[in-house]
Design an enzyme around this catalytic site. Structure first.
Site, short mmCIF file in Angstrom:
data_model
loop_
_atom_site.label_atom_id
_atom_site.label_comp_id
_atom_site.label_asym_id
_atom_site.label_seq_id
_atom_site.Cartn_x
_atom_site.Cartn_y
_atom_site.Cartn_z
N CYS A 43 0.82 -1.21 0.00
CA CYS A 43 0.00 0.00 0.00
C CYS A 43 0.85 1.26 0.00
O CYS A 43 0.65 2.16 -0.82
CB CYS A 43 -0.92 -0.01 1.22
SG CYS A 43 -1.94 1.44 1.31
N CYS A 48 -1.53 1.67 -3.09
CA CYS A 48 -2.55 2.71 -2.87
C CYS A 48 -1.99 4.14 -2.84
O CYS A 48 -2.53 5.03 -3.50
CB CYS A 48 -3.26 2.50 -1.54
SG CYS A 48 -3.38 0.80 -0.99
N TYR A 180 -9.18 -3.40 -11.02
CA TYR A 180 -8.81 -2.15 -10.37
C TYR A 180 -7.55 -1.52 -10.98
O TYR A 180 -7.54 -0.38 -11.38
CB TYR A 180 -8.46 -2.41 -8.90
CG TYR A 180 -9.57 -2.57 -7.91
CD1 TYR A 180 -9.91 -1.53 -7.06
CD2 TYR A 180 -10.25 -3.77 -7.77
CE1 TYR A 180 -10.90 -1.67 -6.08
CE2 TYR A 180 -11.24 -3.93 -6.80
CZ TYR A 180 -11.55 -2.87 -5.96
OH TYR A 180 -12.53 -3.02 -5.00
N GLU A 445 -26.18 15.03 -1.99
CA GLU A 445 -27.58 15.19 -1.58
C GLU A 445 -28.51 14.34 -2.43
O GLU A 445 -29.63 14.03 -2.01
CB GLU A 445 -28.00 16.67 -1.63
CG GLU A 445 -28.12 17.26 -3.03
CD GLU A 445 -28.52 18.74 -3.01
OE1 GLU A 445 -29.52 19.09 -2.36
OE2 GLU A 445 -27.80 19.54 -3.65
P1 NDP Z 1 -8.26 -7.74 -10.29
O1 NDP Z 1 -8.57 -9.06 -9.75
O2 NDP Z 1 -9.09 -6.57 -9.88
O3 NDP Z 1 -8.29 -7.80 -11.87
C1 NDP Z 1 -7.49 -8.69 -12.58
C2 NDP Z 1 -7.86 -8.56 -14.05
O4 NDP Z 1 -6.91 -9.28 -14.83
C3 NDP Z 1 -9.22 -9.11 -14.37
O5 NDP Z 1 -9.82 -8.23 -15.28
C4 NDP Z 1 -8.90 -10.46 -14.99
O6 NDP Z 1 -9.82 -10.88 -15.94
C5 NDP Z 1 -7.59 -10.18 -15.67
N1 NDP Z 1 -6.75 -11.36 -15.84
C6 NDP Z 1 -6.43 -12.27 -14.90
N2 NDP Z 1 -5.60 -13.20 -15.40
C7 NDP Z 1 -5.41 -12.88 -16.70
C8 NDP Z 1 -4.66 -13.44 -17.75
N3 NDP Z 1 -3.94 -14.55 -17.56
N4 NDP Z 1 -4.69 -12.85 -18.95
C9 NDP Z 1 -5.41 -11.72 -19.14
N5 NDP Z 1 -6.14 -11.12 -18.18
C10 NDP Z 1 -6.14 -11.70 -16.98
O7 NDP Z 1 -6.72 -7.53 -9.98
P2 NDP Z 1 -5.79 -6.27 -10.01
O8 NDP Z 1 -4.46 -6.80 -10.38
O9 NDP Z 1 -6.37 -5.15 -10.81
O10 NDP Z 1 -5.80 -5.84 -8.48
C11 NDP Z 1 -5.54 -6.79 -7.46
C12 NDP Z 1 -6.33 -6.47 -6.23
O11 NDP Z 1 -5.74 -5.38 -5.55
C13 NDP Z 1 -7.76 -6.04 -6.47
O12 NDP Z 1 -8.63 -7.11 -6.59
C14 NDP Z 1 -8.07 -5.19 -5.27
O13 NDP Z 1 -8.56 -6.01 -4.24
C15 NDP Z 1 -6.73 -4.61 -4.91
N6 NDP Z 1 -6.64 -3.21 -5.36
C16 NDP Z 1 -7.46 -2.28 -4.79
C17 NDP Z 1 -7.42 -0.99 -5.20
C18 NDP Z 1 -8.36 0.00 -4.59
O14 NDP Z 1 -8.87 -0.25 -3.50
N7 NDP Z 1 -8.62 1.14 -5.25
C19 NDP Z 1 -6.51 -0.52 -6.24
C20 NDP Z 1 -5.70 -1.59 -6.79
C21 NDP Z 1 -5.77 -2.87 -6.36
P3 NDP Z 1 -11.16 -11.66 -15.58
O15 NDP Z 1 -12.11 -10.59 -15.15
O16 NDP Z 1 -11.55 -12.28 -16.87
O17 NDP Z 1 -10.82 -12.64 -14.53
#
Ligand code: NDP
Length: 464
Positions: A43, A48, A180, A445
């Site tokens: 983070c 973050c 995200y 609001e």
């Molecule tokens: P996410 O799980 O949010 O998203 C991962 C994305 O990658 C999905 O769209 C997934 O597709 C895709 N994906 C997974 N594997 C492959 C692959 N082999 N080839 C192509 N695409 C793939 O993970 P992030 O990495 O974005 O973030 C990790 C976590 O960190 C989040 O889930 C969140 O909990 C946390 N985070 C929170 C934030 C916040 O609070 N603002 C900011 C950043 C991170 P599919 O949908 O098809 O599975």
């Protein structure tokens, strides 16, 4: 009675580990904390905090444009990536200092080494040439970005750990993923003037959010100039000659010229090489540590919190789990972490703030769902000459009147979601919202002035 070097030994100096170590130390426990890298974890160091600073940086061009409608003339502006990176580095170092100070003040011994479990009570400090023992062990090692190593040219791509410190701002970037991190960085680079393409393998980015929210964000991102290519994968990345560093070949046959490719395709728990097998700690198929409702592993004295348990990958959740661990393990007051109704924001542009159920989730679980929805142009956009819309939405159980979900898209959506979280946690009904006085003029609001349902979902079927 066996005596140990430490009452508590924490592995990992991120949000969860530091909180647990600090609280245990301030209770008078003898605490050791091992961190092989920097204090603060994902983070603070590469998540973050720097991300939000970069979001702010990327929003200035819009602010400069909007200022004209308010009577300002803004002179020539220019952007210096290396200055942003350097200032970010300074700020992160400042925050890291607070983490160290907090631990020092609680008399936690910081051990700057990688820790490996030798058995259920023994930890080797790699490079220090010594092992230590502890009565209780807390594993809070977090996670790291998943990289698709099978893709040709993956070594030319970067992940979210590396993206903050690029030596120069790319002219063009391809971002892989639809969650995200992918969406947030698409907004950042687009705002900084980088030609940005988002490649997502599924039909709809941010698919786990409310459909109104992901539709509005998708449309707005496209409007702002981000190219979103769905149902497509990155097949290969290769070095290129010419204006751009790389050629990115997509599964639809298209080749995109780019300077950087960011893989933002999920995160995996940091459990490799931790020696879990030496202590007999059980892991799930994805490598995460299996814990019970109180964050205890299958081994009596070993506990785990945060991303390494892959429950909900969010900093405040890790901190909450750490505090519950403290109550349970050291205060004789067993407390289960509460993972219900977690407010969250995606710092996309526009931002999403959300808590509770999406319309789609509610329709699956409740026979009579009422949707209250307002789509409007926020006041600040009027003189700015900006036509971006904002969304406020409540998902309500029509029978009990309980508010099941609240969703916002637009400026300060995350700030609103935090407070909506309090209302939903207190089990507020739609009538509670209705009898709350509006604060005028504000965008928030809208949440207390949506008196009539926009439509209903009866047994999952939309009416009205
Ligand atoms: P996410 O799980 O949010 O998203 C991962 C994305 O990658 C999905 O769209 C997934 O597709 C895709 N994906 C997974 N594997 C492959 C692959 N082999 N080839 C192509 N695409 C793939 O993970 P992030 O990495 O974005 O973030 C990790 C976590 O960190 C989040 O889930 C969140 O909990 C946390 N985070 C929170 C934030 C916040 O609070 N603002 C900011 C950043 C991170 P599919 O949908 O098809 O599975």
């Amino acid at each position: 009675m066996t005596s140990y070097d430490y009452d508590l030994f924490v592995i990992g100096g991120g949000s969860g580990g530091v909180r647990a170590g600090r609280l245990a130390g301030s209770m008078g426990k003898k605490v050791g904390l091992a961190e092989e890298y920097r204090m603060g974890g994902t983070c603070v160091i590469r998540g973050c905090v720097p991300k939000k600073l970069y979001v702010y940086a990327s929003q200035f061009p819009e602010h400069f444009n909007d200022a004209a409608g308010y009577g300002w003339t803004v002179g020539e502006s220019s952007f210096d990536w290396s200055k942003l990176v350097a200032n970010k580095v300074t700020e992160i170092a400042r925050l890291e200092g607070f983490y160290v100070k907090g631990l020092d003040n609680s008399k936690v011994e910081i051990l700057r080494h990688r820790a490996v479990l030798k058995d259920a009570h023994t930890i080797e400090l790699v490079g220090a040439g010594k092992t230590v023992t502890a009565e209780t062990i807390l594993i809070a090692t977090g996670g790291h970005p998943f990289m698709d190593d099978a893709m040709p040219g993956h070594e030319l791509c970067v992940n979210s750990d590396q993206i903050f410190d690029l030596s120069e701002l790319p002219k063009s970037i391809v971002i892989q993923g639809g969650g995200y991190i992918a969406v947030e960085f698409a907004g950042i680079f687009n705002g900084l003037g980088v030609e940005t393409t988002l490649i997502y393998r599924g039909k709809q980015i941010l698919k786990n959010f409310d459909s109104d929210a992901f539709r509005l964000v998708t449309d707005s991102m496209i409007e702002k100039g981000i190219r979103i290519v769905t149902e497509t994968k990155v097949d290969a990345v290769a070095e290129a000659e010419g204006d751009y560093r790389l050629n990115v070949t997509l599964s639809n046959g298209e080749v995109i010229a780019a300077d950087q490719v960011l893989q933002a395709i999920g995160r995996v728990p940091n459990t490799k090489g931790l020696g879990l097998e030496n202590a007999g700690v059980k892991q799930a198929d994805d490598g995460s540590i299996i814990v019970d409702d109180y964050s205890r592993t299958n081994i009596e004295n070993i506990w785990a919190v945060g991303d390494v348990t892959n429950r909900v990958q969010l900093t405040p959740v890790a901190i909450h789990e750490a505090m519950c661990f403290l109550e349970t393990a050291f205060k004789g007051n067993p407390v289960r972490p509460d993972h219900e109704l977690i407010p969250t924001a995606v710092f996309s542009q526009p931002e999403i703030g959300t808590v509770g159920m999406s319309e789609e989730e509610a329709a699956k679980q409740y026979a009579n769902v009422e949707i209250y929805r307002a789509l409007f142009r926020p006041m600040r956009n009027t003189l700015a000459g900006r036509f971006d819309k904002m969304l406020t939405k409540l998902v309500v159980d029509g029978d009990s009147r309980k508010v099941l979900g609240a969703h916002v898209v637009g400026p300060d959506a995350g700030e609103m979601a935090q407070l909506l979280g309090v209302a939903l946690k207190a089990a507020a009904t739609k009538d509670d919202f209705d009898r709350t006085m509006a604060l005028h003029p504000s965008a928030a609001e809208e949440f207390v002035t949506m008196y009539t349902p926009s439509y209903r979902l009866v047994n999952g079927v939309r009416e009205g």
